[in-house]
Design a protein around this motif. Structure first.
Motif, PDB file in Angstrom:
ATOM      1  N   TYR B  34       0.812  -1.215   0.000  1.00  0.00           N
ATOM      2  CA  TYR B  34       0.000   0.000   0.000  1.00  0.00           C
ATOM      3  C   TYR B  34       0.850   1.272   0.000  1.00  0.00           C
ATOM      4  O   TYR B  34       0.328   2.364   0.020  1.00  0.00           O
ATOM      5  CB  TYR B  34      -0.982  -0.015   1.193  1.00  0.00           C
ATOM      6  CG  TYR B  34      -2.147  -0.930   0.931  1.00  0.00           C
ATOM      7  CD1 TYR B  34      -3.415  -0.409   0.682  1.00  0.00           C
ATOM      8  CD2 TYR B  34      -1.985  -2.305   0.895  1.00  0.00           C
ATOM      9  CE1 TYR B  34      -4.488  -1.238   0.405  1.00  0.00           C
ATOM     10  CE2 TYR B  34      -3.045  -3.140   0.633  1.00  0.00           C
ATOM     11  CZ  TYR B  34      -4.306  -2.620   0.387  1.00  0.00           C
ATOM     12  OH  TYR B  34      -5.356  -3.425   0.113  1.00  0.00           O
ATOM     13  N   VAL B 104      -3.959  -1.923  -7.247  1.00  0.00           N
ATOM     14  CA  VAL B 104      -5.352  -1.491  -7.164  1.00  0.00           C
ATOM     15  C   VAL B 104      -6.259  -2.475  -7.896  1.00  0.00           C
ATOM     16  O   VAL B 104      -7.320  -2.839  -7.402  1.00  0.00           O
ATOM     17  CB  VAL B 104      -5.494  -0.070  -7.753  1.00  0.00           C
ATOM     18  CG1 VAL B 104      -6.953   0.294  -7.925  1.00  0.00           C
ATOM     19  CG2 VAL B 104      -4.809   0.937  -6.857  1.00  0.00           C
ATOM     20  N   ALA B 109      -9.438  -2.462  -5.493  1.00  0.00           N
ATOM     21  CA  ALA B 109      -9.611  -1.184  -4.810  1.00  0.00           C
ATOM     22  C   ALA B 109     -10.328  -0.163  -5.672  1.00  0.00           C
ATOM     23  O   ALA B 109     -10.686   0.896  -5.195  1.00  0.00           O
ATOM     24  CB  ALA B 109      -8.252  -0.637  -4.382  1.00  0.00           C
ATOM     25  N   TYR B 110     -10.531  -0.489  -6.981  1.00  0.00           N
ATOM     26  CA  TYR B 110     -11.222   0.488  -7.842  1.00  0.00           C
ATOM     27  C   TYR B 110     -12.734   0.422  -7.659  1.00  0.00           C
ATOM     28  O   TYR B 110     -13.464   1.156  -8.274  1.00  0.00           O
ATOM     29  CB  TYR B 110     -10.859   0.244  -9.315  1.00  0.00           C
ATOM     30  CG  TYR B 110     -11.056  -1.176  -9.763  1.00  0.00           C
ATOM     31  CD1 TYR B 110     -12.313  -1.626 -10.147  1.00  0.00           C
ATOM     32  CD2 TYR B 110      -9.991  -2.079  -9.774  1.00  0.00           C
ATOM     33  CE1 TYR B 110     -12.508  -2.931 -10.531  1.00  0.00           C
ATOM     34  CE2 TYR B 110     -10.169  -3.383 -10.162  1.00  0.00           C
ATOM     35  CZ  TYR B 110     -11.436  -3.813 -10.541  1.00  0.00           C
ATOM     36  OH  TYR B 110     -11.615  -5.110 -10.920  1.00  0.00           O
ATOM     37  N   ARG B 114     -14.797   3.867  -4.813  1.00  0.00           N
ATOM     38  CA  ARG B 114     -13.581   4.564  -5.287  1.00  0.00           C
ATOM     39  C   ARG B 114     -13.469   4.618  -6.809  1.00  0.00           C
ATOM     40  O   ARG B 114     -12.371   4.740  -7.342  1.00  0.00           O
ATOM     41  CB  ARG B 114     -12.341   3.885  -4.702  1.00  0.00           C
ATOM     42  CG  ARG B 114     -12.336   3.910  -3.181  1.00  0.00           C
ATOM     43  CD  ARG B 114     -11.078   3.421  -2.562  1.00  0.00           C
ATOM     44  NE  ARG B 114     -11.203   3.493  -1.113  1.00  0.00           N
ATOM     45  CZ  ARG B 114     -11.825   2.571  -0.381  1.00  0.00           C
ATOM     46  NH1 ARG B 114     -12.370   1.497  -0.966  1.00  0.00           N
ATOM     47  NH2 ARG B 114     -11.939   2.736   0.920  1.00  0.00           N
ATOM     48  N   TRP B 118     -10.301   5.920  -9.365  1.00  0.00           N
ATOM     49  CA  TRP B 118      -9.730   5.071 -10.413  1.00  0.00           C
ATOM     50  C   TRP B 118      -9.659   5.812 -11.748  1.00  0.00           C
ATOM     51  O   TRP B 118      -8.651   5.777 -12.449  1.00  0.00           O
ATOM     52  CB  TRP B 118     -10.569   3.788 -10.540  1.00  0.00           C
ATOM     53  CG  TRP B 118     -10.255   2.997 -11.764  1.00  0.00           C
ATOM     54  CD1 TRP B 118     -10.971   2.955 -12.913  1.00  0.00           C
ATOM     55  CD2 TRP B 118      -9.120   2.154 -11.967  1.00  0.00           C
ATOM     56  NE1 TRP B 118     -10.384   2.134 -13.827  1.00  0.00           N
ATOM     57  CE2 TRP B 118      -9.232   1.624 -13.276  1.00  0.00           C
ATOM     58  CE3 TRP B 118      -8.029   1.792 -11.174  1.00  0.00           C
ATOM     59  CZ2 TRP B 118      -8.300   0.763 -13.806  1.00  0.00           C
ATOM     60  CZ3 TRP B 118      -7.098   0.922 -11.708  1.00  0.00           C
ATOM     61  CH2 TRP B 118      -7.226   0.421 -13.012  1.00  0.00           C
ATOM     62  N   SER B 212      -8.262   1.797   0.772  1.00  0.00           N
ATOM     63  CA  SER B 212      -9.056   0.573   0.864  1.00  0.00           C
ATOM     64  C   SER B 212      -8.376  -0.428   1.794  1.00  0.00           C
ATOM     65  O   SER B 212      -7.153  -0.447   1.914  1.00  0.00           O
ATOM     66  CB  SER B 212      -9.225  -0.042  -0.525  1.00  0.00           C
ATOM     67  OG  SER B 212      -7.969  -0.462  -0.986  1.00  0.00           O
TER      68      SER B 212
ATOM     69  N   TYR C  13     -15.931  -1.476   6.216  1.00  0.00           N
ATOM     70  CA  TYR C  13     -14.790  -0.569   6.124  1.00  0.00           C
ATOM     71  C   TYR C  13     -14.649   0.247   7.403  1.00  0.00           C
ATOM     72  O   TYR C  13     -13.545   0.475   7.894  1.00  0.00           O
ATOM     73  CB  TYR C  13     -14.965   0.365   4.922  1.00  0.00           C
ATOM     74  CG  TYR C  13     -13.759   1.247   4.696  1.00  0.00           C
ATOM     75  CD1 TYR C  13     -12.547   0.706   4.275  1.00  0.00           C
ATOM     76  CD2 TYR C  13     -13.819   2.622   4.931  1.00  0.00           C
ATOM     77  CE1 TYR C  13     -11.439   1.503   4.084  1.00  0.00           C
ATOM     78  CE2 TYR C  13     -12.711   3.432   4.747  1.00  0.00           C
ATOM     79  CZ  TYR C  13     -11.513   2.867   4.317  1.00  0.00           C
ATOM     80  OH  TYR C  13     -10.414   3.651   4.140  1.00  0.00           O
ATOM     81  N   ARG C 114     -13.754  -8.719  -3.760  1.00  0.00           N
ATOM     82  CA  ARG C 114     -12.545  -7.928  -3.989  1.00  0.00           C
ATOM     83  C   ARG C 114     -11.256  -8.746  -3.984  1.00  0.00           C
ATOM     84  O   ARG C 114     -10.240  -8.321  -4.504  1.00  0.00           O
ATOM     85  CB  ARG C 114     -12.438  -6.844  -2.896  1.00  0.00           C
ATOM     86  CG  ARG C 114     -13.440  -5.759  -3.147  1.00  0.00           C
ATOM     87  CD  ARG C 114     -13.630  -4.836  -1.964  1.00  0.00           C
ATOM     88  NE  ARG C 114     -14.833  -4.049  -2.176  1.00  0.00           N
ATOM     89  CZ  ARG C 114     -14.842  -2.781  -2.568  1.00  0.00           C
ATOM     90  NH1 ARG C 114     -13.724  -2.141  -2.747  1.00  0.00           N
ATOM     91  NH2 ARG C 114     -15.971  -2.142  -2.777  1.00  0.00           N
TER      92      ARG C 114
END
Lengths: 159, 221, 704
Positions: B34, B104, B109-110, B114, B118, B212, C13, C114
């Motif tokens: 990260y 990502v 993470a897109y 978010r 992106w 994220s 989150y 994810r």
């Protein structure tokens, strides 16, 4: 206890972060300063003896104009500059070399032999044969170069 | 005394609020992957700082470009370092941008919320590529000239508008002083301005939404 | 991802965040460490590897191998797999598609999962792309071997590796019917330079052969390279080559060589490959080697393409030979038949052949063994098979190239012919593009460019023809026309002129490369010293050009005329137009400078003193040395004989006995008369010479 230890760890990390930031900042900053001020740190170019020409060309008692070209290096560019020097001798042995730049505002002076004067056309200044101010606004006599004669050739120190 | 001035300033500027919002916010525990985003940001700063320093001596004309670059590299103290950091930083920036993007993508993470981050990121990638392309020509050495000649001629292969695009890119049909001038202009004005704008949005969103979390693998149904 | 999942994600989150750590210092510390590592790494790279700076950019150096920045290499490599029309795919379609896909990724992958392992499609696709890009990059680096090591012992392969492999990789797929020679020579392909500047025609043909038939190259290396250079064979006659391959040991030049029987060693297919390698589809060359022997160099064909194809393809039957018995006597027929059966017999046959047959047959004599048969063929004429059946000899590509060249060339004098002649005869002095350069014949002389539009505008084709044919002996240019002992016939000179003329529309050099308008900021005496003094002498007293201090020069030229002559040059003299190089102000200053030159005493000009001067012994030798090289043939005054001297000329008579002042000849050589060319153009005669001629005129111009 536990809590305090953690705080210490955070404190250390915080300190380390700032320290690293400082190192990187210095890593950029110090070279950057050296890089920026480099032209100012450069040693003034050494003055060199510039050859004017044969000493026999100088007429006794009359300032004689010598023009010569010198190379000047600025950055990556080499330029030719013209140097004009009036040389005066009364006895053929001792020479005086004067710049032809008026000490008032930098115009070029001319020797007017009829009137025995260096005349500056910009503000009607006059200099005597030896460079002293004769009339007009100039604050000081014409600048002089150090001059020497070697093997019949005249040299002035400049650059 | 220092504290007093700090407090006086804070009352009027309100930086402690900004400090708290940006630096003291809590974020999920993340691993070293990260840091790629920050690393990319660092290379961007590196490019900006060294790039600005290079413009102090660099002259973007065919007559002087090569000489000035050589002058920087050989005559100016630390010039080799500034130019070296900029040169290698460019490669590093491309690599890190791509790695950051891969992270990502792979960690999803897109996804919501978010998506906009992106989108700006994809544009940032294109800007970085643009920097690389325009910057390649600037030293005006053989590699630069011929690499850019081939690179820009590739644009000419596009159907219908290819020829036209080529002229726009080169500022004429040949690689010339015009090309150098416009590559330089794009490299130091157009792209940096775009970069700052998009990077601002990108960073704002990262801070606002938060980084994220490392995704956990749900039990497959 | 539906609303419910979105809400769940936000809650999850929030929990993660609460369990998390503050950005400062925990995370920021990591970022700082990474940044420091990167900084140190970059500084180390800068210190240990440095930043490369190659030679200054040289736009005229097409031999440089362009290489983009390493992170564009994969795109560069991708281009290699999409030749020709498909290039658009690699250049536009694939990158655009990739960026669009990337951009819309959040919409394409709308699953709430994810973790990479929960999204196999995306993961595989992305990792696949990464591997692909890495592969292409590695491939690109691998395919650019250092040129020095590549293709050792195989010059053609080395040529390929050095020049083509960088962009094209190991092999090139060429669509059927491509004129590869033209593509390589002219660089019509996107991003490809015109190689004709760097490679010889032989090399280009060798490359074309190599690309079309890599197998042929290998075969050549294996079987032929011990005795032959590939470049030597690519230029040879395909019929010979085919014969050599088909006949094996029976082929005469191979008879004494210890070679295998080709039909055993190389299969029919391989022989074709070898031929394809050696005979490049280069229309011009094919024409030169195969057709020019009979058809000469001037191609004329007015029909349709299909007609031409048929003609070449079937060969043979297209030439109608007249029945010679109608025009020639029996004796003449006998002599001709004897000549073709035994060409070494140089009796009347040779003369007759030259007179009647050579216009079609060229110097290729259709030899026959049987006298009677030969006589019969000549006598009855009609269709006869002198032209080979090219359809059997040439490959499809070669055939196409030949047809298209012939059609193109038939449109006029092929510029290529002129270009080739120029390259062979003129470039040594005039440079590849007529840009001029140091004169090898005269030290310290610079040959001015002949390819500027200015130069060409002021000289018509006739003048160029004359200059080329007769040379400019005064400047060390030898005559090139065969009428003047040079190597070129009139057709060739015409072709050469046509080629030179082709520059006018699009001059390859507008200024000689070493002279730049901006660089001349000199005072007029410096300009004079550097430019004018070359011809007019350092003191303006004349050398190659006339004296500028001569009273005659002043009376015959107004300041305006001097200005114009400097600007526009002087036709028929070597004075070039300086208007391109000097600004109007500079020329004006120069004019003033010239006018300010002190006029020489009129006494410097020899005064006629009627005395003894013999035309034959004194005058004629001067004419022969100074005038006749031009004034014998170029028209105008003719200086070859006494009668001609006295009677010819555009303003005849040029010599008025006893009247030196009004004799144009005298005016010209003194330099008073400068209307038209100044004579002699190479510079004034010596005073002694002038004196002799003046004396001779003053004495009544006798023919003694």
């Amino acid at each position: 206890m536990n809590d305090k230890k953690k705080l210490d760890r955070r404190g250390f990390l915080g300190f380390a972060t700032w320290a690293i930031g400082g190192i990187i900042g210095a890593g950029f900053g110090i070279p950057a300063i050296a890089y920026i001020i480099a032209p100012a740190m450069r040693k003034e170019e050494e003055q060199e003896w510039i050859r004017l020409g044969s000493a026999s060309k100088v007429e006794l008692g009359t300032p004689t104009l010598f023009k010569t070209k010198i190379e000047k290096q600025t950055g990556w560019i080499t330029n030719e500059e013209e140097v004009s020097v009036y040389v005066l001798t009364e006895n053929g042995r001792d020479f005086v070399a004067m710049s032809n730049i008026c000490t008032h505002l930098g115009c070029r002076v001319r020797w007017i032999s009829d009137q025995d004067v260096f005349f500056c056309p910009c503000h009607n200044a006059g200099f005597a044969k030896n460079g002293d101010v004769a009339s007009g606004p100039p604050p000081r006599p014409l600048d002089q170069y150090q001059v020497k004669e070697e093997d019949g050739q005249l040299f002035v120190l400049g650059g | 005394m220092v504290l007093k001035i700090a407090n006086w300033l804070d009352e009027r500027v309100g930086w402690s609020g900004v400090w708290e919002a940006i630096f003291l916010r809590k974020i999920p525990k993340v691993n070293w992957f990260y840091t790629l985003g920050s690393a990319t940001l660092f290379t961007a700063v590196n490019q900006a700082v060294t790039g600005i320093l290079l413009t102090l001596y660099y002259v973007p004309t065919p007559d002087h470009a090569y000489d000035s670059v050589q002058y920087i590299t050989t005559q100016i103290p630390m010039g080799w370092l500034i130019r070296g950091l900029h040169h290698w930083g460019a490669s590093a920036m491309v690599v890190l941008t791509v790695l950051h993007m891969l992270r990502v993508i792979l960690l999803g993470a897109y996804k919501y919320p978010r998506e906009v981050t992106w989108f700006t990121g994809v544009f940032l990638l294109l800007i970085v590529v643009g920097f690389g392309f325009t910057g390649y020509l600037l030293p005006w050495d053989q590699k630069a000239y011929w690499g850019s000649a081939v690179g820009s001629s590739i644009a000419g292969a596009a159907p219908v508008i290819g020829e036209w695009v080529l002229r726009v890119v080169r500022g004429g049909s040949d690689l010339s002083a015009v090309t150098l001038a416009r590559f330089y202009g794009v490299h130091v004005w157009v792209l940096p301005a775009s970069l700052i704008l998009l990077l601002g949005i990108h960073m704002y969103l990262v801070i606002k939404i938060g980084i994220s979390a490392v995704p956990q693998r749900e039990d497959e149904a | 991802m539906n609303k419910q999942e979105q809400k769940e994600y936000l809650e999850q989150y929030k929990r993660d965040k609460e369990k998390g750590v503050p950005f400062y210092p925990d995370i920021l510390f990591k970022d700082a460490v990474i940044s420091l590592v990167i900084f140190l790494a970059l500084a180390a790279l800068a210190y240990f590897i440095g930043t490369p700076l190659e030679e200054r950019a040289n736009p005229s150096d097409t031999s440089y191998t362009p290489k983009p920045e390493w992170y564009f290499l994969f795109l560069f490599q991708l281009l290699k797999y999409f030749p020709g029309e498909l290039e658009v795919l690699a250049v536009v379609a694939i990158p655009t598609l990739a960026i669009i896909l990337l951009f819309f990724l959040p919409f394409l992958d709308r699953n709430s999962k994810r973790h990479p392992l929960s999204r196999p499609w995306v993961t595989v696709l992305v990792l696949g792309s990464v591997v692909g890009v890495l592969f292409l990059t590695v491939q690109s680096i691998r395919e650019t071997p250092p040129p020095s090591e590549a293709g050792q012992g195989d010059p053609v392969a080395a040529l390929y590796t050095e020049n083509c492999a960088v962009c094209h990789g190991g092999t090139i797929l060429v669509p059927e019917g491509t004129n590869l020679h033209d593509i390589i020579a002219q660089g019509t392909h996107e991003g490809m330079p015109a190689w004709s500047g760097d490679l010889t025609s032989d090399e280009i043909d060798a490359l074309a052969g190599f690309v079309l038939s890599p197998g042929g190259n290998a075969l050549f290396k294996e079987f032929c390279s011990a005795c032959h250079e590939s470049s030597e064979l690519v230029a040879s006659d395909p019929i010979e080559l085919k014969m050599a391959l088909d006949e094996g040991l029976a082929y005469a030049p191979h008879a004494d060589v210890n070679i295998p029987e080709w039909s055993d060693a190389i299969s029919q297919q391989e022989r074709t490959a070898l031929l394809n390698f050696l005979v490049a589809p280069d229309g011009q060359r094919l024409f030169a080697t195969n057709c020019a022997q009979c058809h000469g160099r001037s191609v004329s064909f007015a029909g349709e393409e299909a007609e031409l194809r048929l003609l070449i393809n079937q060969g043979g039957l297209h030439l109608e030979m007249p029945p010679w018995r109608e025009t020639l006597s029996n004796d003449q027929l006998d002599a001709l038949a004897g000549y073709v059966t035994n060409p070494s017999d140089t009796g009347d046959g040779l003369e007759l052949f030259t007179q009647y047959c050579a216009s079609c047959h060229g110097d290729r004599i259709p030899t026959m063994d049987d006298f009677d048969q030969a006589r019969e063929i000549i006598a009855s004429g009609g269709a006869h098979e002198t032209m080979p059946v090219w359809g059997e000899v040439l490959t499809a590509e070669q055939f196409d190239a030949l047809v298209s060249y012939t059609l193109e060339a038939a449109q006029g004098t092929p510029l290529e012919v002129g270009q080739e002649l120029f390259a062979q005869n003129c470039t040594i002095c005039h440079g590849d593009f007529g840009e001029g350069g140091p004169n090898p014949a005269r030290p310290d002389d610079i040959i001015a460019p002949i390819s500027t539009s200015e130069y060409l505008k002021t000289r018509d084709d006739h003048t160029l023809f004359q200059i080329t044919a007769q040379g400019q002996p005064n400047f060390g240019m030898s005559p090139f026309g065969s009428a003047y002992g040079g190597p070129l016939d009139d057709d060739q000179v015409t072709a050469l002129v046509a080629f030179i003329r082709s520059w006018e529309a699009d001059p390859p050099v507008d200024l000689p490369p070493e002279v730049n308008t901006s660089s001349i900021s000199l005072s007029s005496d410096e300009v004079y010293e550097q430019l004018c003094a070359q011809c007019h002498g350092p003191d303006g007293l004349g050398d190659v050009g006339p004296s500028l201090r001569d009273p005659g020069f002043r009376t015959n030229n107004t300041p305006q005329e001097i200005f114009e002559t400097i600007s526009n040059g002087h036709e028929a003299t070597p004075m070039i137009s300086w208007g391109d190089l000097l600004s109007a102000d500079t020329i004006q200053d120069l004019t003033d400078f010239i006018l300010a030159l002190e006029i020489t005493e009129a006494g410097v000009i020899p005064q006629p003193t009627p005395g003894f001067a013999s035309f034959a012994e004194d005058v004629m030798p001067i004419f022969e040395a100074k005038c006749v090289p031009c004034h014998g043939s170029m028209g105008g005054w003719d200086g070859t004989t006494y009668d001609a001297v006295m009677t010819t000329g555009d303003n005849a008579p040029t010599v008025i006995p006893n009247d030196v002042e009004n004799s144009i000849l005298a005016q010209k050589i003194i330099g008073e008369q400068t209307y038209g060319a100044i004579m002699p153009p190479a510079g004034k005669m010596t005073n002694a010479e002038i004196q002799i001629i003046l004396d001779w005129i003053a004495a009544g111009a006798p023919d003694n």
